[in-house]
Design a protein around this motif. Structure first.
Motif, PDB file in Angstrom:
ATOM      1  N   SER A  31     133.693  73.289  73.787  1.00  0.00           N
ATOM      2  CA  SER A  31     133.925  74.129  72.719  1.00  0.00           C
ATOM      3  C   SER A  31     134.389  74.322  71.368  1.00  0.00           C
ATOM      4  N   LEU A  32     134.706  73.589  70.830  1.00  0.00           N
ATOM      5  CA  LEU A  32     134.706  73.208  69.320  1.00  0.00           C
ATOM      6  C   LEU A  32     132.790  73.913  68.337  1.00  0.00           C
ATOM      7  N   THR A  33     132.190  73.452  69.033  1.00  0.00           N
ATOM      8  CA  THR A  33     130.723  72.984  68.396  1.00  0.00           C
ATOM      9  C   THR A  33     130.204  75.180  68.303  1.00  0.00           C
ATOM     10  N   GLN A  84     137.488  75.454  76.154  1.00  0.00           N
ATOM     11  CA  GLN A  84     136.461  76.171  77.582  1.00  0.00           C
ATOM     12  C   GLN A  84     136.566  74.864  78.617  1.00  0.00           C
ATOM     13  N   LYS A  85     136.694  75.537  79.180  1.00  0.00           N
ATOM     14  CA  LYS A  85     137.135  74.761  81.179  1.00  0.00           C
ATOM     15  C   LYS A  85     136.039  74.806  82.052  1.00  0.00           C
ATOM     16  N   GLU A  86     135.078  75.876  81.954  1.00  0.00           N
ATOM     17  CA  GLU A  86     133.964  76.395  82.647  1.00  0.00           C
ATOM     18  C   GLU A  86     132.960  76.996  81.972  1.00  0.00           C
ATOM     19  N   ILE A  87     131.857  75.603  83.285  1.00  0.00           N
ATOM     20  CA  ILE A  87     130.484  76.601  82.166  1.00  0.00           C
ATOM     21  C   ILE A  87     129.535  76.809  83.114  1.00  0.00           C
ATOM     22  N   LYS A  88     128.588  77.644  82.921  1.00  0.00           N
ATOM     23  CA  LYS A  88     127.428  78.091  84.086  1.00  0.00           C
ATOM     24  C   LYS A  88     126.340  76.770  83.926  1.00  0.00           C
ATOM     25  N   THR A  89     126.076  76.014  84.584  1.00  0.00           N
ATOM     26  CA  THR A  89     124.916  75.164  84.021  1.00  0.00           C
ATOM     27  C   THR A  89     123.738  74.763  85.965  1.00  0.00           C
ATOM     28  N   ARG A  90     123.278  73.656  85.660  1.00  0.00           N
ATOM     29  CA  ARG A  90     122.334  73.494  86.968  1.00  0.00           C
ATOM     30  C   ARG A  90     122.746  72.120  87.467  1.00  0.00           C
ATOM     31  N   ILE A  91     123.162  72.383  88.709  1.00  0.00           N
ATOM     32  CA  ILE A  91     122.612  70.813  89.501  1.00  0.00           C
ATOM     33  C   ILE A  91     121.141  70.272  89.975  1.00  0.00           C
ATOM     34  N   ILE A  92     120.692  69.170  89.207  1.00  0.00           N
ATOM     35  CA  ILE A  92     118.961  68.451  89.022  1.00  0.00           C
ATOM     36  C   ILE A  92     119.070  67.234  90.595  1.00  0.00           C
ATOM     37  N   GLU A  93     118.189  67.150  91.648  1.00  0.00           N
ATOM     38  CA  GLU A  93     118.361  66.615  91.672  1.00  0.00           C
ATOM     39  C   GLU A  93     116.585  65.193  91.321  1.00  0.00           C
ATOM     40  N   ILE A  94     116.562  64.213  91.250  1.00  0.00           N
ATOM     41  CA  ILE A  94     116.444  63.199  90.508  1.00  0.00           C
ATOM     42  C   ILE A  94     115.563  62.127  91.545  1.00  0.00           C
ATOM     43  N   PRO A  95     114.788  61.928  91.901  1.00  0.00           N
ATOM     44  CA  PRO A  95     113.719  61.604  92.910  1.00  0.00           C
ATOM     45  C   PRO A  95     114.215  59.540  91.841  1.00  0.00           C
ATOM     46  N   VAL A  96     114.327  58.963  92.778  1.00  0.00           N
ATOM     47  CA  VAL A  96     113.865  57.828  91.764  1.00  0.00           C
ATOM     48  C   VAL A  96     113.775  56.806  92.613  1.00  0.00           C
ATOM     49  N   LEU A  97     112.940  55.993  92.366  1.00  0.00           N
ATOM     50  CA  LEU A  97     112.256  54.379  93.387  1.00  0.00           C
ATOM     51  C   LEU A  97     112.606  53.010  92.690  1.00  0.00           C
ATOM     52  N   TYR A  98     114.464  52.974  93.581  1.00  0.00           N
ATOM     53  CA  TYR A  98     114.950  51.892  92.516  1.00  0.00           C
ATOM     54  C   TYR A  98     114.724  50.349  92.977  1.00  0.00           C
ATOM     55  N   ASN A  99     114.258  49.113  92.214  1.00  0.00           N
ATOM     56  CA  ASN A  99     113.961  48.241  92.716  1.00  0.00           C
ATOM     57  C   ASN A  99     112.837  48.380  92.386  1.00  0.00           C
ATOM     58  N   ASP A 100     111.862  49.204  91.855  1.00  0.00           N
ATOM     59  CA  ASP A 100     110.563  49.178  91.356  1.00  0.00           C
ATOM     60  C   ASP A 100     110.111  48.137  91.125  1.00  0.00           C
ATOM     61  N   PRO A 101     108.465  48.170  91.296  1.00  0.00           N
ATOM     62  CA  PRO A 101     107.670  46.835  90.592  1.00  0.00           C
ATOM     63  C   PRO A 101     107.510  46.741  89.424  1.00  0.00           C
ATOM     64  N   TRP A 102     107.335  47.843  88.148  1.00  0.00           N
ATOM     65  CA  TRP A 102     106.953  48.095  87.352  1.00  0.00           C
ATOM     66  C   TRP A 102     108.980  47.293  86.652  1.00  0.00           C
ATOM     67  N   THR A 103     110.004  48.523  86.613  1.00  0.00           N
ATOM     68  CA  THR A 103     111.129  47.702  85.991  1.00  0.00           C
ATOM     69  C   THR A 103     111.158  45.792  86.831  1.00  0.00           C
ATOM     70  N   HIS A 104     110.430  45.431  87.703  1.00  0.00           N
ATOM     71  CA  HIS A 104     111.193  44.765  87.707  1.00  0.00           C
ATOM     72  C   HIS A 104     110.219  43.775  87.713  1.00  0.00           C
ATOM     73  N   GLU A 105     108.986  43.814  87.032  1.00  0.00           N
ATOM     74  CA  GLU A 105     107.822  42.024  86.281  1.00  0.00           C
ATOM     75  C   GLU A 105     108.189  43.264  84.613  1.00  0.00           C
ATOM     76  N   THR A 106     109.313  43.663  83.869  1.00  0.00           N
ATOM     77  CA  THR A 106     109.565  43.508  82.873  1.00  0.00           C
ATOM     78  C   THR A 106     111.028  42.546  83.011  1.00  0.00           C
ATOM     79  N   LEU A 107     111.888  42.657  83.696  1.00  0.00           N
ATOM     80  CA  LEU A 107     113.271  42.795  83.185  1.00  0.00           C
ATOM     81  C   LEU A 107     113.146  41.189  83.718  1.00  0.00           C
TER      82      LEU A 107
END
Length: 291
Positions: A31-33, A84-107
């Motif tokens: 609201s302020l911005t 301001q208490k109400e906004i028109k916005t979007r809901i977005i579905e983000i597919p995620v491969l959890y426990n994937d090989p690339w972040t596993h190797e990095t971590l």
């Protein structure tokens, strides 16, 4: 808390609306911005909203710092009962491969910088949030929607706040020392915030998986980023969807040939209705993305 004003060098005014994150201070920042933008204050060159604060950049040759401060304080007073208490916005579905090989190797390469060197980030997050298994943790992480409260720090990187009761929020500390490597499009978590690393680089958030969806494309070659190189906007609502490796590979192929279209629905978000019954409100939001 009372709004806190601080000057940063000769060209910045930092305005802190809250010391802790919730959706209420986000809407106050929004609201302020918006009011400051509509006020067309001469000398203000940039308005940068964040999770519970914002920063103004100004030209001190055009407007004196204390003059700007007084103008912003006046706007805050005038807006105090009209957040301001109400906004028109979007809901977005983000597919995620959890426990994937690339972040596993990095971590695993950076276990000496982690609180639990003999486990994984998902195991650690599950344990300290009192889940009985990694699978139960992933279910909790992906079943509730998340609110994009800020985009930045790195170009296109969203900070996402979990839309649940405070006692149910997933919280995980960052690594003891930052990594020098994080795979692009890693789904990370630090404190109460989730994020998606828009580019490959250093980082300290716990790593849970990867999404196949590019979220930042400065060349704008990706079909759904042709209009703007940054995918997320503050106020977006995100629903993570766990996927398997075969679906991940299929989405990557579709993106490469520019046939993939993200699942996005236009919605109206009302903060007061949300606060009256968070669980029911979230259920209705999540249902919209599957319609």
């Amino acid at each position: 808390m009372k709004t806190r004003y601080t000057f940063g060098g000769d060209e910045h005014l930092f305005v802190e609306c809250s010391e802790e994150m919730s959706l209420a201070p986000f809407f106050k920042v929004l609201s302020l911005t918006e009011a400051i933008k509509k006020g067309n204050i001469e000398g203000v060159t940039e308005i940068c909203p964040a999770n519970a604060s914002f920063q103004l950049r100004f030209n001190p040759d055009i407007i004196e710092p204390n003059t700007l401060l007084n103008k912003v304080k006046k706007i805050e007073q005038e807006s105090e009962n009209n957040i301001q208490k109400e906004i028109k916005t979007r809901i977005i579905e983000i597919p995620v491969l959890y426990n994937d090989p690339w972040t596993h190797e990095t971590l695993m390469r950076f276990r000496d910088r982690h609180q639990k060197p003999d486990g994984t980030d998902l195991e650690y997050a599950s344990e300290i949030n009192n889940y009985q298994s990694v699978e139960a943790f992933i279910e909790a992480h992906s079943s509730s929607p998340w609110f994009v409260s800020m985009v930045g720090f790195v170009a296109g990187l969203p900070f996402m706040y979990q839309m649940v009761e405070r006692e149910q929020q997933i919280q995980v500390p960052k690594y003891l020392r930052p990594r020098t490597d994080t795979p692009k499009l890693t789904l990370g978590h630090g404190g109460c915030f989730a994020c998606i690393y828009s580019v490959k680089g250093a980082g300290g958030y716990q790593m849970f998986g990867v999404t196949p969806l590019p979220i930042y494309d400065p060349k704008q070659d990706v079909r759904y980023l042709e209009d703007f190189m940054v995918f997320f906007r503050p106020g977006d609502i995100i629903k993570f969807r766990p996927i398997e490796r075969n679906e991940y590979d299929q989405i990557v192929r579709e993106i490469e040939v520019n046939t993939y279209k993200p699942n996005i629905k236009e919605v109206t978000f009302n903060l007061d209705e949300y606060n009256r019954d968070i669980n029911s409100y979230n259920k209705n939001l999540v249902q919209k993305i599957s319609e």
